[in-house]
Structures are given as structure tokens and as C-alpha cells.
Write an enzyme that holds these catalytic residues in place. Sequence first.
Site, PDB file in Angstrom:
ATOM      1  N   SER A  78       1.484   4.625   3.383  1.00  0.00           N
ATOM      2  CA  SER A  78       1.869   4.107   2.066  1.00  0.00           C
ATOM      3  C   SER A  78       0.837   4.517   1.014  1.00  0.00           C
ATOM      4  CB  SER A  78       1.925   2.573   2.150  1.00  0.00           C
ATOM      5  OG  SER A  78       2.148   1.988   0.880  1.00  0.00           O
ATOM      6  N   GLY A  79       1.263   4.556  -0.227  1.00  0.00           N
ATOM      7  CA  GLY A  79       0.352   4.633  -1.374  1.00  0.00           C
ATOM      8  C   GLY A  79      -0.718   5.714  -1.293  1.00  0.00           C
ATOM      9  N   ILE A  80      -1.947   5.297  -1.525  1.00  0.00           N
ATOM     10  CA  ILE A  80      -3.074   6.236  -1.598  1.00  0.00           C
ATOM     11  C   ILE A  80      -3.291   6.919  -0.244  1.00  0.00           C
ATOM     12  CG2 ILE A  80      -5.590   6.357  -1.913  1.00  0.00           C
ATOM     13  CD1 ILE A  80      -5.263   4.083  -4.027  1.00  0.00           C
ATOM     14  N   GLY A  81      -3.188   6.171   0.848  1.00  0.00           N
ATOM     15  CA  GLY A  81      -3.409   6.752   2.177  1.00  0.00           C
ATOM     16  C   GLY A  81      -2.395   7.839   2.490  1.00  0.00           C
ATOM     17  N   THR A 134      -6.635   5.865   7.762  1.00  0.00           N
ATOM     18  CA  THR A 134      -6.101   4.533   8.088  1.00  0.00           C
ATOM     19  C   THR A 134      -5.244   4.063   6.910  1.00  0.00           C
ATOM     20  OG1 THR A 134      -7.987   3.293   7.197  1.00  0.00           O
ATOM     21  CG2 THR A 134      -8.133   4.006   9.509  1.00  0.00           C
ATOM     22  N   GLY A 135      -4.204   3.324   7.226  1.00  0.00           N
ATOM     23  CA  GLY A 135      -3.272   2.915   6.168  1.00  0.00           C
ATOM     24  C   GLY A 135      -2.575   4.132   5.574  1.00  0.00           C
ATOM     25  N   GLY A 136      -2.190   5.065   6.452  1.00  0.00           N
ATOM     26  CA  GLY A 136      -1.653   6.342   5.971  1.00  0.00           C
ATOM     27  C   GLY A 136      -0.147   6.359   5.772  1.00  0.00           C
ATOM     28  N   TYR A 164     -11.193 -10.315  -2.830  1.00  0.00           N
ATOM     29  CA  TYR A 164     -10.949  -8.871  -2.680  1.00  0.00           C
ATOM     30  C   TYR A 164     -12.105  -8.079  -3.293  1.00  0.00           C
ATOM     31  CZ  TYR A 164      -8.802  -4.298  -3.672  1.00  0.00           C
ATOM     32  OH  TYR A 164      -8.537  -2.950  -3.764  1.00  0.00           O
ATOM     33  N   SER A 183     -13.196   0.357  -4.562  1.00  0.00           N
ATOM     34  CA  SER A 183     -12.422  -0.023  -5.749  1.00  0.00           C
ATOM     35  C   SER A 183     -13.385  -0.219  -6.916  1.00  0.00           C
ATOM     36  CB  SER A 183     -11.667  -1.336  -5.516  1.00  0.00           C
ATOM     37  OG  SER A 183     -11.122  -1.796  -6.741  1.00  0.00           O
TER      38      SER A 183
HETATM   39  P1  NDP Z   1      -0.650  -0.019  -0.069  1.00  0.00           P
HETATM   40  O1  NDP Z   1      -0.388  -1.473   0.141  1.00  0.00           O
HETATM   41  O2  NDP Z   1       0.377   0.823  -0.700  1.00  0.00           O
HETATM   42  O3  NDP Z   1      -1.130   0.604   1.304  1.00  0.00           O
HETATM   43  C1  NDP Z   1      -2.015  -0.090   2.120  1.00  0.00           C
HETATM   44  C2  NDP Z   1      -1.994   0.549   3.487  1.00  0.00           C
HETATM   45  O4  NDP Z   1      -2.908  -0.129   4.349  1.00  0.00           O
HETATM   46  C3  NDP Z   1      -0.641   0.487   4.149  1.00  0.00           C
HETATM   47  O5  NDP Z   1      -0.460   1.710   4.822  1.00  0.00           O
HETATM   48  C4  NDP Z   1      -0.771  -0.641   5.159  1.00  0.00           C
HETATM   49  O6  NDP Z   1       0.129  -0.424   6.230  1.00  0.00           O
HETATM   50  C5  NDP Z   1      -2.227  -0.476   5.556  1.00  0.00           C
HETATM   51  N1  NDP Z   1      -2.854  -1.680   6.089  1.00  0.00           N
HETATM   52  C6  NDP Z   1      -3.016  -2.885   5.476  1.00  0.00           C
HETATM   53  N2  NDP Z   1      -3.639  -3.747   6.301  1.00  0.00           N
HETATM   54  C7  NDP Z   1      -3.887  -3.057   7.439  1.00  0.00           C
HETATM   55  C8  NDP Z   1      -4.502  -3.384   8.676  1.00  0.00           C
HETATM   56  N3  NDP Z   1      -4.985  -4.611   8.902  1.00  0.00           N
HETATM   57  N4  NDP Z   1      -4.586  -2.441   9.639  1.00  0.00           N
HETATM   58  C9  NDP Z   1      -4.102  -1.196   9.425  1.00  0.00           C
HETATM   59  N5  NDP Z   1      -3.507  -0.815   8.274  1.00  0.00           N
HETATM   60  C10 NDP Z   1      -3.396  -1.746   7.314  1.00  0.00           C
HETATM   61  O7  NDP Z   1      -2.014   0.007  -0.931  1.00  0.00           O
HETATM   62  P2  NDP Z   1      -2.776   1.111  -1.789  1.00  0.00           P
HETATM   63  O8  NDP Z   1      -2.356   2.469  -1.420  1.00  0.00           O
HETATM   64  O9  NDP Z   1      -2.710   0.665  -3.176  1.00  0.00           O
HETATM   65  O10 NDP Z   1      -4.271   0.840  -1.289  1.00  0.00           O
HETATM   66  C11 NDP Z   1      -4.982   1.710  -0.443  1.00  0.00           C
HETATM   67  C12 NDP Z   1      -6.465   1.421  -0.600  1.00  0.00           C
HETATM   68  O11 NDP Z   1      -6.867   1.653  -1.947  1.00  0.00           O
HETATM   69  C13 NDP Z   1      -6.848  -0.024  -0.283  1.00  0.00           C
HETATM   70  O12 NDP Z   1      -8.096  -0.038   0.382  1.00  0.00           O
HETATM   71  C14 NDP Z   1      -6.980  -0.644  -1.665  1.00  0.00           C
HETATM   72  O13 NDP Z   1      -7.847  -1.734  -1.661  1.00  0.00           O
HETATM   73  C15 NDP Z   1      -7.557   0.536  -2.438  1.00  0.00           C
HETATM   74  N6  NDP Z   1      -7.385   0.460  -3.885  1.00  0.00           N
HETATM   75  C16 NDP Z   1      -6.132   0.474  -4.443  1.00  0.00           C
HETATM   76  C17 NDP Z   1      -6.011   0.431  -5.821  1.00  0.00           C
HETATM   77  C18 NDP Z   1      -4.677   0.461  -6.486  1.00  0.00           C
HETATM   78  O14 NDP Z   1      -4.633   0.232  -7.717  1.00  0.00           O
HETATM   79  N7  NDP Z   1      -3.587   0.746  -5.812  1.00  0.00           N
HETATM   80  C19 NDP Z   1      -7.195   0.321  -6.702  1.00  0.00           C
HETATM   81  C20 NDP Z   1      -8.445   0.318  -5.994  1.00  0.00           C
HETATM   82  C21 NDP Z   1      -8.517   0.381  -4.643  1.00  0.00           C
HETATM   83  P3  NDP Z   1       0.718  -1.597   7.165  1.00  0.00           P
HETATM   84  O15 NDP Z   1       1.085  -2.723   6.251  1.00  0.00           O
HETATM   85  O16 NDP Z   1       1.861  -0.963   7.868  1.00  0.00           O
HETATM   86  O17 NDP Z   1      -0.390  -1.968   8.103  1.00  0.00           O
END
Ligand code: NDP
Length: 248
Positions: free
Chosen positions: A16-19, A12-14, A150, A137
Site C-alpha cells: 500500500s501507499g509509500i511502501g 515492509t508494508g509493501g 505516533y 516522518s
Molecule cells: P498505508 O496505510 O497506506 O500503508 C501502511 C502499510 O504498512 C500497509 O502496507 C500495511 O499493510 C503495513 N502495516 C501496517 N502495520 C503493519 C504491521 N504491524 N506489520 C506489517 N505491516 C504493517 O500508509 P502510508 O503509505 O501512508 O505509510 C507508510 C509509512 O510512511 C508509515 O511508516 C507512515 O508512518 C509513514 N509516513 C506516512 C506519511 C503520509 O502522509 N502518508 C507521512 C509521514 C510518514 P497491512 O495493513 O496489510 O499490514
Amino acid sequence: MPKLTGKIALVTGGNSGIGFAIAKQFIQEGASVIITARRKSQLDQAVKELGEKATAFVADVSKPEELSSLYEMIQDKFGRLDIIAANAGTGEFQPLGEITEESYYRTFDTNVKGVIFTVQKALPILSSSASIIIIGSTVSVSGTPAFSVYSASKSAVRNLVRSWVIDLKGRGIRINVLSPGVTETPGLLGLAESGKEEELLSSFASQIPLGRVAKPKEMATVAVFLASDDASYINGVELFVDGGMVQV
Ligand code: NDP
């Protein structure tokens, strides 16, 4: 030897970023991957980069009916699910005194309700040795300035996992939390004021024993480990991947 050959994985959330990094690494290790998020154009772009072993599905994790449609699609197209990376998450800086009800719901509906129903609704199609990875986190165990809501949402999911390993007893399904430290992603950089991204990164880096923030791939390789048979006896843990940040 690829570690996830033939596995069916959901991230999920694939988009962007970590996903996105996890999806890419899962595919490199031989899995077929379904990625979800709300923004279709970013999902389509991600699939273009990931190639034919990736499938996109638009679903908001805070809306259980959209998760039901997602799992119907997975059941129809793949027949089962072996790995879940429940990664979608969000957060906003708001100090105590300025927390709004709307931001509370945005954060908890995605980070807590989203995780609960992502896992619960998958149960009927999870294979007998499935691995579930919840992206937590470091803030689950530390205080953070202006980020309390958060942080509490991440403590909540860590505790859900403690109970779920008991609820899942006897099914062979493992569930663990992967808790990243500060990781350079669009989500993290979006927390900085415009033009102050580097400042934010170096201020974080100064608090980390390894002296730098993480790259998303450093989370993805650990997700592969937790998803694979290499972690076959790891269940219910919170694995910190934080350069030592909350270990000191
Ligand atoms: P990004 O903002 O880069 O990515 C977040 C992803 O989640 C996006 O793909 C976004 O896509 C999706 N998303 C957000 N809300 C929803 C929703 N309601 N339904 C479905 N998809 C959703 O963030 P990160 O890669 O940084 O974060 C990924 C995870 O890692 C998160 O859980 C974050 O809390 C955790 N994390 C990150 C850290 C960091 O330093 N980066 C540190 C610790 C934890 P879209 O907007 O298209 O829905």
C-alpha cells in the site's frame, strides 16, 4: 542506467501507499523485491501489479517470530539482503486525555519495536554494503494536534538510527531515515472522516510551502537515491521529503 541492478530489497508494508511505490521504483531500477504486510489479499494484488521480480510474504512487523520466518525465507531463496525499506507504520488520532493503552501498543509495537527487530534480525544476512532506509516522518521534529503517540514513535526511530550508525561501525552498512511530509496514501486518507478526504488534503496543502501534498512516487525516488551508490557517503541522516513543511 538502472541504479539497483541485481540488488535484493525488502520493503515492509509493501502492499500500500509509500511502501508499494518504493517496491515499484526499486523493481524499475533493477532490484528483486520482497514485500511484506499483514493482509494477504492486498499483498497478492500488489505482487500481481509489480510482476515477477516481486515476492510477497505475510509478516506482522510487531511479531519478532514472524520476522524470523521472513528472514529464513529470504536466506533460502535469495541468500542475502542488500536493501531494507522499513516502511510499515501506523497511527491514530487521539488527543491527550483520550490516549488508550491499546492504541499506544498498536503504534509503538509497529513503528518502534517493528523497526528494531526488522533491522536486528536482518543483520546476519545483510551484505557488506547494504543500505537500510527507515521511513520516519516530519512529525519527528514537530508537535502535532492529537497525534502525539505516533509523533513520539517517529522521534524514537530517528534516534535509534543515530545510535545504530555507531553500532554498525566498520560493517560498511549505511542506515538513514527518509521522513515523508504529507503524502496521499490509503493510510493518510484513512485518517479523514468518510467523505472529508479532500478537505483533509487541502487543509494540509495550505500548510506546505510547495502548496500541495506529495505523491508516493516522490518518496520512492528518494528511497532509490538512498539505496543506491549515489548516496554512498550518506549515513545516519534524516532526509526530509516534505515540500518544505517543517523546514520553515
Ligand atoms: P498505508 O496505510 O497506506 O500503508 C501502511 C502499510 O504498512 C500497509 O502496507 C500495511 O499493510 C503495513 N502495516 C501496517 N502495520 C503493519 C504491521 N504491524 N506489520 C506489517 N505491516 C504493517 O500508509 P502510508 O503509505 O501512508 O505509510 C507508510 C509509512 O510512511 C508509515 O511508516 C507512515 O508512518 C509513514 N509516513 C506516512 C506519511 C503520509 O502522509 N502518508 C507521512 C509521514 C510518514 P497491512 O495493513 O496489510 O499490514
